[in-house]
Scaffold this motif. Structure first.
Motif, PDB file in Angstrom:
ATOM      1  N   ARG A 135       0.825  -1.200   0.000  1.00  0.00           N
ATOM      2  CA  ARG A 135       0.000   0.000   0.000  1.00  0.00           C
ATOM      3  C   ARG A 135       0.862   1.254   0.000  1.00  0.00           C
ATOM      4  NH1 ARG A 135      -2.550  -0.707   6.014  1.00  0.00           N
ATOM      5  NH2 ARG A 135      -0.557  -1.333   6.831  1.00  0.00           N
ATOM      6  N   PRO A 136       0.345   2.350  -0.528  1.00  0.00           N
ATOM      7  CA  PRO A 136       1.139   3.589  -0.592  1.00  0.00           C
ATOM      8  C   PRO A 136       1.412   4.127   0.809  1.00  0.00           C
ATOM      9  CG  PRO A 136      -1.111   3.998  -1.266  1.00  0.00           C
ATOM     10  CD  PRO A 136      -0.976   2.507  -1.093  1.00  0.00           C
ATOM     11  N   PHE A 137       2.522   4.839   0.889  1.00  0.00           N
ATOM     12  CA  PHE A 137       2.929   5.348   2.200  1.00  0.00           C
ATOM     13  C   PHE A 137       1.982   6.451   2.660  1.00  0.00           C
ATOM     14  CE2 PHE A 137       5.228   8.478   4.749  1.00  0.00           C
ATOM     15  CZ  PHE A 137       5.532   7.681   5.840  1.00  0.00           C
ATOM     16  N   GLN A 138       1.415   6.236   3.818  1.00  0.00           N
ATOM     17  CA  GLN A 138       0.617   7.253   4.487  1.00  0.00           C
ATOM     18  C   GLN A 138       1.094   7.308   5.925  1.00  0.00           C
ATOM     19  OE1 GLN A 138      -3.419   6.048   4.059  1.00  0.00           O
ATOM     20  NE2 GLN A 138      -3.594   6.804   1.964  1.00  0.00           N
ATOM     21  N   PRO A 139       1.389   8.491   6.424  1.00  0.00           N
ATOM     22  CA  PRO A 139       1.858   8.567   7.802  1.00  0.00           C
ATOM     23  C   PRO A 139       0.758   8.159   8.778  1.00  0.00           C
ATOM     24  CG  PRO A 139       1.538  10.763   6.883  1.00  0.00           C
ATOM     25  CD  PRO A 139       1.347   9.791   5.785  1.00  0.00           C
ATOM     26  N   VAL A 174       1.920  11.789  12.462  1.00  0.00           N
ATOM     27  CA  VAL A 174       1.340  13.108  12.218  1.00  0.00           C
ATOM     28  C   VAL A 174       1.391  13.947  13.492  1.00  0.00           C
ATOM     29  CG1 VAL A 174      -0.796  14.329  11.660  1.00  0.00           C
ATOM     30  CG2 VAL A 174      -0.123  12.338  10.334  1.00  0.00           C
ATOM     31  N   LYS A 175       0.993  13.337  14.615  1.00  0.00           N
ATOM     32  CA  LYS A 175       1.002  14.056  15.892  1.00  0.00           C
ATOM     33  C   LYS A 175       2.431  14.452  16.280  1.00  0.00           C
ATOM     34  CE  LYS A 175      -0.136  13.709  20.739  1.00  0.00           C
ATOM     35  NZ  LYS A 175      -0.520  12.854  21.861  1.00  0.00           N
ATOM     36  N   ARG A 176       3.370  13.556  16.075  1.00  0.00           N
ATOM     37  CA  ARG A 176       4.763  13.862  16.414  1.00  0.00           C
ATOM     38  C   ARG A 176       5.319  14.983  15.526  1.00  0.00           C
ATOM     39  NH1 ARG A 176       8.888  10.766  19.291  1.00  0.00           N
ATOM     40  NH2 ARG A 176      10.914  11.496  18.627  1.00  0.00           N
ATOM     41  N   GLY A 177       4.912  15.012  14.255  1.00  0.00           N
ATOM     42  CA  GLY A 177       5.333  16.090  13.369  1.00  0.00           C
ATOM     43  C   GLY A 177       4.784  17.441  13.810  1.00  0.00           C
ATOM     44  N   CYS A 178       3.509  17.461  14.191  1.00  0.00           N
ATOM     45  CA  CYS A 178       2.920  18.710  14.691  1.00  0.00           C
ATOM     46  C   CYS A 178       3.579  19.134  16.006  1.00  0.00           C
ATOM     47  CB  CYS A 178       1.419  18.538  14.889  1.00  0.00           C
ATOM     48  SG  CYS A 178       0.500  18.294  13.375  1.00  0.00           S
TER      49      CYS A 178
END
Length: 108
Positions: free
Chosen positions: A8-12, A17-21
């Motif tokens: 499957r394609p890469f999706q965070p 996502v929370k760690r990036g924010c």
């Protein structure tokens, strides 16, 4: 299939996502402080903004981006710094033989 996740394609994930924010907000808080706050104070500031993160998580994020707060002053090893102390005068008896008194000011 066991290995479907590879196709499957890469999706965070939500955690990524929370760690990036959180990383973005920690960087903004660090820059706002004049780049002087370390991870404990940055964590407290993030908690005031209703972020839930531990000290270690914020420390890992800051280390990942190379963010380092004010370095504490170095502790001196001794009170007498080499090169700053004057040498004893020759009349003081610092290089005297055992037959002569070794104190400044005369015999004991």
């Amino acid at each position: 299939m066991v290995l479907q996740w590879r196709r499957r394609p890469f999706q965070p994930t939500q955690r990524q996502v929370k760690r990036g924010c959180l990383a973005e907000r920690a960087r903004c808080f660090f820059d706002y402080s004049g780049q002087t706050y370390g991870s404990p104070r940055t964590t407290l500031g993030l908690c005031e903004e209703s972020w839930q993160a531990s000290y270690n998580t914020v420390a890992d994020i800051m280390a990942e981006f190379g963010l380092q707060g004010r370095t504490p002053p170095r502790r001196r090893c001794s009170l007498t710094r080499p090169g700053k102390r004057k040498a004893l005068p020759p009349w003081c008896g610092a290089l005297s033989t055992p037959s002569r008194p070794t104190r400044c000011g005369g015999a004991t």
